[in-house]
Write a protein that holds these residues in place. Structure first.
Motif, PDB file in Angstrom:
ATOM      1  N   ARG A 272       0.849  -1.192   0.000  1.00  0.00           N
ATOM      2  CA  ARG A 272       0.000   0.000   0.000  1.00  0.00           C
ATOM      3  C   ARG A 272       0.882   1.238   0.000  1.00  0.00           C
ATOM      4  O   ARG A 272       1.314   1.724   1.031  1.00  0.00           O
ATOM      5  CB  ARG A 272      -0.930  -0.036   1.199  1.00  0.00           C
ATOM      6  CG  ARG A 272      -1.982  -1.122   1.062  1.00  0.00           C
ATOM      7  CD  ARG A 272      -2.956  -1.097   2.199  1.00  0.00           C
ATOM      8  NE  ARG A 272      -3.826   0.072   2.171  1.00  0.00           N
ATOM      9  CZ  ARG A 272      -4.964   0.139   1.491  1.00  0.00           C
ATOM     10  NH1 ARG A 272      -5.341  -0.870   0.754  1.00  0.00           N
ATOM     11  NH2 ARG A 272      -5.702   1.216   1.537  1.00  0.00           N
ATOM     12  N   ASN A 274       0.108   4.142  -0.558  1.00  0.00           N
ATOM     13  CA  ASN A 274      -0.568   5.401  -0.273  1.00  0.00           C
ATOM     14  C   ASN A 274       0.005   6.110   0.948  1.00  0.00           C
ATOM     15  O   ASN A 274      -0.207   7.296   1.134  1.00  0.00           O
ATOM     16  CB  ASN A 274      -2.067   5.154  -0.093  1.00  0.00           C
ATOM     17  CG  ASN A 274      -2.341   3.964   0.793  1.00  0.00           C
ATOM     18  OD1 ASN A 274      -1.482   3.582   1.589  1.00  0.00           O
ATOM     19  ND2 ASN A 274      -3.511   3.370   0.670  1.00  0.00           N
ATOM     20  N   ARG A 275       0.752   5.407   1.790  1.00  0.00           N
ATOM     21  CA  ARG A 275       1.343   6.064   2.968  1.00  0.00           C
ATOM     22  C   ARG A 275       2.479   6.997   2.595  1.00  0.00           C
ATOM     23  O   ARG A 275       2.821   7.906   3.335  1.00  0.00           O
ATOM     24  CB  ARG A 275       1.859   5.011   3.935  1.00  0.00           C
ATOM     25  CG  ARG A 275       0.764   4.514   4.814  1.00  0.00           C
ATOM     26  CD  ARG A 275       1.144   3.432   5.789  1.00  0.00           C
ATOM     27  NE  ARG A 275       2.496   2.997   5.888  1.00  0.00           N
ATOM     28  CZ  ARG A 275       2.877   1.746   5.656  1.00  0.00           C
ATOM     29  NH1 ARG A 275       2.005   0.856   5.281  1.00  0.00           N
ATOM     30  NH2 ARG A 275       4.116   1.388   5.821  1.00  0.00           N
TER      31      ARG A 275
ATOM     32  N   ARG B 511     -13.715  -0.803  -0.200  1.00  0.00           N
ATOM     33  CA  ARG B 511     -12.499  -1.048   0.575  1.00  0.00           C
ATOM     34  C   ARG B 511     -11.739  -2.237  -0.005  1.00  0.00           C
ATOM     35  O   ARG B 511     -10.520  -2.329   0.135  1.00  0.00           O
ATOM     36  CB  ARG B 511     -12.876  -1.307   2.027  1.00  0.00           C
ATOM     37  CG  ARG B 511     -11.762  -1.014   3.010  1.00  0.00           C
ATOM     38  CD  ARG B 511     -11.185   0.369   2.805  1.00  0.00           C
ATOM     39  NE  ARG B 511     -10.110   0.636   3.729  1.00  0.00           N
ATOM     40  CZ  ARG B 511      -9.122   1.487   3.473  1.00  0.00           C
ATOM     41  NH1 ARG B 511      -9.092   2.150   2.341  1.00  0.00           N
ATOM     42  NH2 ARG B 511      -8.190   1.710   4.361  1.00  0.00           N
ATOM     43  N   CYS B 571      -1.394  14.602   2.553  1.00  0.00           N
ATOM     44  CA  CYS B 571      -1.738  13.254   2.062  1.00  0.00           C
ATOM     45  C   CYS B 571      -2.297  13.313   0.637  1.00  0.00           C
ATOM     46  O   CYS B 571      -1.598  13.086  -0.320  1.00  0.00           O
ATOM     47  CB  CYS B 571      -2.742  12.605   3.006  1.00  0.00           C
ATOM     48  SG  CYS B 571      -3.198  10.945   2.509  1.00  0.00           S
ATOM     49  N   LYS B 620     -10.711   3.216  -1.482  1.00  0.00           N
ATOM     50  CA  LYS B 620      -9.789   2.093  -1.629  1.00  0.00           C
ATOM     51  C   LYS B 620      -8.359   2.491  -1.256  1.00  0.00           C
ATOM     52  O   LYS B 620      -7.654   1.739  -0.610  1.00  0.00           O
ATOM     53  CB  LYS B 620      -9.850   1.583  -3.069  1.00  0.00           C
ATOM     54  CG  LYS B 620      -8.727   0.660  -3.487  1.00  0.00           C
ATOM     55  CD  LYS B 620      -8.857  -0.711  -2.882  1.00  0.00           C
ATOM     56  CE  LYS B 620      -7.686  -1.594  -3.291  1.00  0.00           C
ATOM     57  NZ  LYS B 620      -7.382  -2.616  -2.314  1.00  0.00           N
ATOM     58  N   CYS B 622      -7.288   5.193   0.504  1.00  0.00           N
ATOM     59  CA  CYS B 622      -7.063   5.996   1.700  1.00  0.00           C
ATOM     60  C   CYS B 622      -6.081   5.290   2.638  1.00  0.00           C
ATOM     61  O   CYS B 622      -6.273   4.124   2.968  1.00  0.00           O
ATOM     62  CB  CYS B 622      -8.378   6.257   2.428  1.00  0.00           C
ATOM     63  SG  CYS B 622      -8.146   7.229   3.924  1.00  0.00           S
ATOM     64  N   PRO B 623      -5.036   5.991   3.051  1.00  0.00           N
ATOM     65  CA  PRO B 623      -4.018   5.317   3.876  1.00  0.00           C
ATOM     66  C   PRO B 623      -4.475   5.011   5.302  1.00  0.00           C
ATOM     67  O   PRO B 623      -3.779   4.298   6.012  1.00  0.00           O
ATOM     68  CB  PRO B 623      -2.846   6.295   3.867  1.00  0.00           C
ATOM     69  CG  PRO B 623      -3.447   7.603   3.586  1.00  0.00           C
ATOM     70  CD  PRO B 623      -4.638   7.358   2.729  1.00  0.00           C
ATOM     71  N   VAL B 624      -5.600   5.590   5.727  1.00  0.00           N
ATOM     72  CA  VAL B 624      -6.091   5.217   7.059  1.00  0.00           C
ATOM     73  C   VAL B 624      -6.669   3.804   6.925  1.00  0.00           C
ATOM     74  O   VAL B 624      -7.792   3.606   6.486  1.00  0.00           O
ATOM     75  CB  VAL B 624      -7.166   6.213   7.549  1.00  0.00           C
ATOM     76  CG1 VAL B 624      -7.551   5.893   8.975  1.00  0.00           C
ATOM     77  CG2 VAL B 624      -6.637   7.620   7.458  1.00  0.00           C
ATOM     78  N   GLN B 625      -5.839   2.849   7.311  1.00  0.00           N
ATOM     79  CA  GLN B 625      -6.031   1.488   6.827  1.00  0.00           C
ATOM     80  C   GLN B 625      -7.336   0.817   7.263  1.00  0.00           C
ATOM     81  O   GLN B 625      -8.066   0.283   6.436  1.00  0.00           O
ATOM     82  CB  GLN B 625      -4.830   0.646   7.274  1.00  0.00           C
ATOM     83  CG  GLN B 625      -4.837  -0.771   6.777  1.00  0.00           C
ATOM     84  CD  GLN B 625      -4.599  -0.844   5.275  1.00  0.00           C
ATOM     85  OE1 GLN B 625      -3.857  -0.059   4.715  1.00  0.00           O
ATOM     86  NE2 GLN B 625      -5.244  -1.784   4.615  1.00  0.00           N
ATOM     87  N   ASP B 626      -7.674   0.863   8.536  1.00  0.00           N
ATOM     88  CA  ASP B 626      -8.801   0.026   8.965  1.00  0.00           C
ATOM     89  C   ASP B 626     -10.157   0.617   8.598  1.00  0.00           C
ATOM     90  O   ASP B 626     -10.967  -0.042   7.967  1.00  0.00           O
ATOM     91  CB  ASP B 626      -8.722  -0.281  10.460  1.00  0.00           C
ATOM     92  CG  ASP B 626      -8.633   0.969  11.309  1.00  0.00           C
ATOM     93  OD1 ASP B 626      -8.440   2.067  10.727  1.00  0.00           O
ATOM     94  OD2 ASP B 626      -8.763   0.870  12.541  1.00  0.00           O
ATOM     95  N   PRO B 628     -11.452   3.799   6.586  1.00  0.00           N
ATOM     96  CA  PRO B 628     -10.912   4.901   5.801  1.00  0.00           C
ATOM     97  C   PRO B 628     -11.557   6.236   6.131  1.00  0.00           C
ATOM     98  O   PRO B 628     -12.705   6.300   6.564  1.00  0.00           O
ATOM     99  CB  PRO B 628     -11.211   4.491   4.363  1.00  0.00           C
ATOM    100  CG  PRO B 628     -12.301   3.501   4.467  1.00  0.00           C
ATOM    101  CD  PRO B 628     -12.128   2.799   5.757  1.00  0.00           C
TER     102      PRO B 628
END
Lengths: 412, 655
Positions: A272, A274-275, B511, B571, B620, B622-626, B628
């Protein structure tokens, strides 16, 4: 009925069965033991008592099992506890540069007035000005070409590298004696769609290259030991090669402002990604530190001026008919960004790259050459000599700007 | 000696010899070339029709054969091993009873049927595996399936009939099913016996894993293959589904065999195989030995190019679908082709038609010896044996019974006399009425619960090109073709998101995967038009030609979780991935105070609901993983006139 056939076979079968049972049941053993204990015999032949041999084997096997379990437990003992990943040691570098192969120039810009030259011609002349592909590729090399095939866009939308440029690089690599040429990238959109609709699959395949889609199994986690990038899945195909040619497209990027050569290494990473955007300049610098390509060829046949990196609208793009070939990826971006009207000093990752010794932002020190086609296809080849002072910086900036006007008159 | 003992017909009694043990005790010195053939030997005189299947009688019949068996010491040299093998392979077991051979044409037909079954199963699997986009160097910018991968569904009369009743139209290629109706009118339920891939699977497993308490040809098998009242269930099911369709629900697709096969194999079995293969090869190549890695990479490339998927697909709650497949396959252990006999509504549809078929069975009851060989091999449990009427609507036309019959009782003929034929299931009138009532009531009952008109689930995002929800439920047969073809693994079988009524209809879970903007494959493979066949231009819109885009939802920001909004961290991956042009996500350049009071320059994302197409790419990536920070809900979807945010949409302006 059973008289004849069954009587014989069946009867025997029954006796055999019952005999078998007798030997195995618990009661039969007891009975046997009871009978035998009454017999006066010496201890050695007394079946009721354990024979010494029996005692020894049983004892030994018990001890053996205990010892073996202890050994296994010792071998796989886990003390527990937790320690976070630590980034230490030297940075990982994959250096594909060619040393001891000087050429007439290290930085070439091929530019054409509108319809003055094809992308193939521009690519060829730019690389030839550096001394030709033979300067970089030896006979039998396994070459990997990394275009930008990030988006599900058509060539006109200029979000991916121009397929003609990619094909030209493939052809030149084969002409220089490459054993095999692989064209690949780790796309952002669905890869099959990106590869097909960008036109790169068709053109690269026709030029003889092997086009590889980024399959999950081709990524392996490794430690990059960068400033912000440490443990990441890395696209093995891109780093398991003799020579790597970076063929990015020059375009706008809303966060990084400009993306081409250095940012193109995002395609080395899986997982991923995206980070990375939280510290985009540092991650670009980390990736450019990790990947040192043999050659960088920036496609600026059509540049994206707005809404990058994905675009989607032809109105966001403009034809500039330019190809930059260089051995220095920092210089490639320092000049390339002027093509979309950006100034190199606004791009922090260029400064980081220069500070880390990845290259120079001052492309004028690389014996630059310009190859200019006029509208009729006539070629002028000359050294770009610009004095090193403040006014000249503006002049250098203006060189990129002037390409933006399609009808621009070529210098000299 | 023991080998030459004749064996009685196994299902008529349990006496006999246990070969292995006897062979141990009395090893026979002379080779016995044809044990199977001799074992089947039976008295040659025809047995009276009246002979009951009692054990005693059989024993009497067997006795002379046993006494008459001589041990023949021979001086011939033992035949070579290869010769023995050859004779074993080529020898046909001698037929019991009168031993009359089956007609050549019937044997041919039976073999043709086996070939046809294998061929159609392979074709089905091929089409299923190919129900996905595989790019290629020869492909252009427009991406479509090169051939109708949903062909089996298009030829499905149950699907056609059900959607015809619910929508009063026959959608596009669904008229292919008329061909299958015609075929059935001529040959009976040949689809079930010759074509249906799901039926072939049951046939295969009924043969592979027979009843544990009887052998493949045992008495239990005969009992299991007799016509039973439970076989009427499928007709009641069919009736219920059709009545429900009249009231506006295509829920019968849950029971359509082709739908089940696509759904369970496509969403369960294939990803399972993919997973196991991938993990195994990973384990093999984890040792970091270059040679092994090359080998596994090559293996995987070859597999991906042929049968495997290029990536691992995951499907929502697919263990239930896979588990049900397992159960229904397992049922074959006790009742062969339980599914086909008891539950299949397509089989019932064809059964109703097969009543009028031109081909049929004639029986000569007088010749029947009750050997039950026909029943051993019967697929449809359609009473092929003598003394009862043949059930034409249950027969799969597999021709096993005639091929097995040693007494010349069963004959398939063109335009037969129908003396011993029963064509209709003879349903109970009261049960029929109740079933129809149940079908009629089902929909209102489901709809008064809070899923459609009230408390509509906000994440019920339908594929692009879907018709409005009510029409969608009239059309969607839950075949899962759209989910299988989706290149981004975005479409999933809904579980209870839209109530029981929407079970396994497609929903988009951004997601897991977003809707690829230029992709219109789900509509292309949809056999019933629940997802319409749209073009790329219709999907994305074209401002110059005044074509509005199709939206499947709208994105929203959870500002408390968004990095630029609440954590002073740059971001905007969402903006980068936003595929529309101009982008639906726009950014506000702003300096926000960081923790130490230092100002941080960030770009705060916003959504323009007019431009958002609800593809879910932002969610899909978005880095805020759990959970979004940006997510899509169904509001603003083009297909709905009620599920809207804005006062005006481009849609209203257009007309």
């Amino acid at each position: 009925m059973a008289a004849h056939h069954g009587g014989d076979a069946g009867g025997r079968q029954r006796t055999r069965r019952s005999g078998w049972c007798k030997r195995t049941t618990h009661r039969s053993i007891l009975r046997q033991t009871a009978r035998t204990t009454t017999l006066p015999t010496d201890p050695m032949s007394d079946p009721a008592k354990l024979a010494r041999r029996d005692l020894l084997t049983r004892g030994a096997s018990a001890l053996g099992i205990a010892a073996a379990s202890a050994l296994v437990a010792r071998r796989f003992y886990d003390r527990g506890g937790w320690q976070g990943p630590q980034s230490s040691g030297r940075r990982e570098v994959r250096d594909f540069r060619v040393r001891n192969a000087p050429g007439p120039s290290d930085f070439a810009i091929a530019h054409a007035a509108l319809a003055g030259a094809t992308p193939t011609q521009l690519t060829r002349h730019a690389v030839d000005a550096l001394g030709g592909m033979a300067r970089f590729i030896s006979r039998g090399d396994r070459v990997v070409i990394k275009p930008n095939i990030g988006w599900d866009r058509t060539p006109l939308q200029a979000a991916n590298t121009n397929p003609e440029v990619v094909a030209a690089v493939v052809t030149m690599a084969f002409e220089a004696g490459a054993h095999s040429v692989i064209v690949t990238d780790a796309s952002c959109n669905e890869p099959g769609r990106c590869f097909q609709r960008s036109g790169i699959w068709t053109r690269a395949h026709r030029a003889g290259a092997q086009v590889l889609l980024p399959a999950e199994h081709r990524f392996r986690t490794m430690r990059l030991r960068g400033e912000v990038l440490d443990e990441w899945p890395v696209y093995r195909t891109l780093i398991e090669a003799d020579k790597v040619i970076n063929v990015p497209v020059a375009k706008h990027h809303n966060l990084a402002k400009y993306t081409a050569a250095m940012k193109n290494w995002y395609g080395v990473l899986g997982g991923r990604r995206n980070r990375l955007h939280q510290s985009i300049d540092r991650s670009i610098a980390d990736l450019a530190t990790f990947m040192r390509p043999t050659l960088t060829i920036v496609d600026a046949i059509r540049v994206m001026l707005r809404n990058g990196p994905q675009g989607g609208n032809v109105d966001d793009t403009q034809r500039t008919d330019t190809v930059i070939a260089t051995v220095d990826q920092v210089a490639a971006d320092a000049f390339g960004c002027t093509l979309i009207g950006q100034r190199p000093e606004n791009l922090p990752y260029l400064h980081m790259g220069q500070a880390r010794g990845l290259g120079t932002m001052d492309w004028r020190t690389l014996r630059p050459r310009e190859l200019a086609f006029d509208g009729a296809g006539a070629l002028t080849d000359y050294a770009l000599a610009i004095p090193d002072d403040t006014a000249a910086d503006e002049a250098a900036f203006a060189i990129g700007r002037r390409f933006l006007t399609p009808s621009s008159v070529i210098l000299a | 000696m023991s080998e030459s003992t004749p064996r009685p017909i196994p299902w008529l009694g349990t006496i006999g010899v246990i070969d292995a043990l006897d062979a141990l005790i009395t090893p026979s010195p002379e080779p016995t070339p044809e044990p199977r053939a001799t074992a089947r030997k039976r008295p040659q005189e025809p047995v009276a029709r009246e002979a009951p299947t009692a054990r005693a009688t059989v024993l009497q019949q067997d006795t002379p054969a046993i006494t008459a068996t001589p041990t023949a010491p021979t001086a011939k040299p033992a035949p070579s091993r290869w010769r023995t093998l050859w004779t074993k392979l080529t020898a046909r077991p001698k037929r019991p009873g009168s031993g009359l051979p089956a007609r050549k044409s019937i044997v041919l037909l039976r073999n043709a049927r086996r070939l046809s079954q294998a061929g159609f199963l392979l074709l089905f699997l091929f089409l299923l595996v190919r129900t996905e986009f595989r790019g290629g160097f020869a492909g252009g910018a427009t991406i479509r399936m090169p051939y109708p991968v949903e062909a089996f569904l298009l030829a499905d009369p149950f699907v056609a009939l059900m959607t015809f009743l619910s929508t009063h139209t026959v959608y596009r290629s669904l008229w292919w099913s008329v061909g299958l109706v015609a075929l059935t009118l001529v040959f009976g339920r040949v689809f079930c016996g010759w074509i249906c891939p799901f039926g072939t699977l049951h046939h295969l497993f009924g043969w592979l894993m027979p009843n544990p308490k009887g052998n493949t040809t045992g008495g239990r098998r005969v009992e299991a293959n007799k016509t039973r009242p439970y076989q009427k269930a499928k007709y009641y099911l069919l009736l219920g589904f059709l009545v429900a369709a009249v009231f506006g629900s295509a829920i019968g697709g849950l029971f359509d065999p082709i739908c089940i096969a696509v759904r369970a194999i496509g969403l369960g079995v294939l990803p399972f195989v993919n997973y196991v293969t991938g993990r195994s090869l990973d384990a093999v190549s984890s040792g970091n030995i270059r040679l092994i890695q090359h080998a596994t990479d090559g293996t995987r490339d070859a597999l991906v190019a042929t049968v495997l998927q290029p990536r691992q697909y995951f499907f929502h709650q697919t263990w239930i679908i896979g588990g049900l497949l397992f159960l229904v396959i397992l049922a074959n252990r006790w009742i062969p082709r339980f599914w086909c006999r008891a539950l299949c509504p397509l089989g019932a549809t064809l059964g109703v038609i097969a009543k009028h078929a031109l081909i049929g069975m004639e029986k000569d009851h007088a010749k029947c010896t009750d050997c039950n060989l026909c029943l051993v091999h019967c697929q449809g449990a359609d009473s092929p044996q003598g003394g009862v009427k043949w059930r034409q609507d249950e027969c799969h036309a597999c021709f096993n019974c005639e091929a097995a019959c040693p007494e010349d009782v069963i004959k398939f003929r063109w335009l037969p006399n129908r003396k011993s034929t029963q064509g209709s299931p003879q349903l109970d009138r009261r049960k029929t009425l109740v079933t129809a009532l149940a079908g009629a009531c089902a929909l209102p009952i489901l709809r008064v619960s809070d899923t459609l008109d009230a408390n509509y689930y906000d994440r019920l995002i339908r594929p692009p090109g879907s018709v409005a929800e009510r029409d969608f439920l009239e059309r969607c047969i839950r075949c899962a073709e759209c989910m299988k073809v989706c290149p981004n693994n975005a479409l999933h079988p809904a579980f209870l998101q839209s109530g029981i009524e929407g079970l396994w209809t497609p929903i988009l879970i951004p997601r897991i995967g977003y809707c690829e903007p230029s992709c219109v494959l789900c509509g292309q493979v949809c056999p019933t038009g629940a997802i319409q066949k749209i073009s790329e231009e219709q999907k994305l819109g074209n401002r110059e030609r005044n074509i509005p885009h199709i939206s499947i939802g709208t994105a929203f920001y959870d500002q408390g979780r968004c990095l630029p909004w609440s954590m002073a961290t740059p971001c905007i991956v969402c903006e980068e991935f936003c595929p529309t042009s101009p982008k639906a996500i726009w950014v506000e350049e702003i300096d926000v105070p960081g923790r130490e009071g230092r100002m941080v320059h960030v770009q705060r994302p916003h959504v323009d609901p007019k431009l958002c197409i609800g593809c879910g790419a932002c969610e899909k990536v978005c880095p805020v993983q759990d959970r979004p920070a940006v997510y899509v809900t169904s509001v603003g979807e083009t297909r709905s006139r009620t599920n809207v945010i804005l006062l005006e949409t481009e849609n209203y302006n257009r007309t």
